[in-house]
Design an enzyme around this catalytic site. Structure first.
Site, PDB file in Angstrom:
ATOM      1  NE  ARG A 186      33.384  48.261  42.465  1.00  0.00           N
ATOM      2  CZ  ARG A 186      32.585  48.786  43.311  1.00  0.00           C
ATOM      3  NH1 ARG A 186      32.801  50.195  43.726  1.00  0.00           N
ATOM      4  NH2 ARG A 186      31.410  48.097  44.080  1.00  0.00           N
ATOM      5  CG  LEU A 187      40.996  44.772  41.380  1.00  0.00           C
ATOM      6  CD1 LEU A 187      42.374  44.869  40.490  1.00  0.00           C
ATOM      7  CD2 LEU A 187      40.236  43.684  41.137  1.00  0.00           C
TER       8      LEU A 187
END
Length: 208
Positions: A186-187
């Site tokens: 999710r980065l």
């Protein structure tokens, strides 16, 4: 050969174009070649002056350094909201590529000449439909919609169909254009072009 986007490649500043228009063009070409059913589909979000939002999917018809253009019935819900509160957000949801482009900006009508030129390029059925549908209003049933179309067919016969006076183009003049690239954990990468003045932009990274 179709490019594999599942690797979630990094989106880094040195690889970005000098301006959002060039960067969008590059991504749009890749989206068009990827095989997406409607790469020019975009979600348009508007709101009333009191802040009640609404969103829908429309098709991008053209873009340039001035902004993004789509066409609609000015008396529709989105037309009325954007006339009263001329601010919009656009989202290009290229999910299979793990990409999005997110635009915030103000809205203006295109010139009547631009509307007439685009309307002339539409299929005749779409031209008639622009006259037949009182878009966003309540109608009793499907038969009423079909009857409206038949009435318009009789009105214009085999002659040319001009654009309705209540129909035309809207241009979203971007204040920010964000390029979102999916990454693991999710980065994600989020790089945004932000207007700082007339024809002046800054590129900045947003935290995922």
């Amino acid at each position: 050969m179709r490019r594999d986007y599942t690797a979630r490649e990094a989106l880094l500043e040195p690889a970005m174009a000098a301006d959002w228009t060039t960067q969008f063009a590059a991504w749009f070409i890749e989206a068009s070649g990827f095989g997406l059913p409607e790469p020019n589909a975009m979600i348009v979000a508007s709101a009333t002056p009191s802040g009640h939002p609404s969103a829908r999917t429309v098709l991008l018809k053209e873009y340039d350094a001035r902004g993004f253009v789509f066409f609609t019935n000015y008396e529709s819900r989105k037309g009325a909201e954007l006339a009263a509160n001329p601010h919009a957000s656009l989202v290009f949801p290229w999910f299979p590529m793990q990409r999005q482009v997110i635009v915030l900006g103000t809205v203006e009508r295109v010139t009547r000449a631009e509307t007439e030129a685009y309307f002339a390029s539409r299929p005749r059925g779409s031209q008639l439909g622009a006259w037949a549908s009182p878009q966003s209003t309540v109608v009793p049933d499907r038969e009423a919609v079909d009857a409206g179309l038949e009435a318009v067919r009789e009105r214009f016969g085999d002659g040319p169909v001009p654009p309705p006076p209540h129909w035309g183009g809207l241009r979203v003049l971007p204040e920010t254009v964000e390029f979102w690239q999916g990454r693991s954990n999710r980065l994600h990468d989020r790089l945004r072009y932000r207007r700082t003045g007339d024809d002046l932009w800054v590129l900045e990274r947003l935290a995922p």
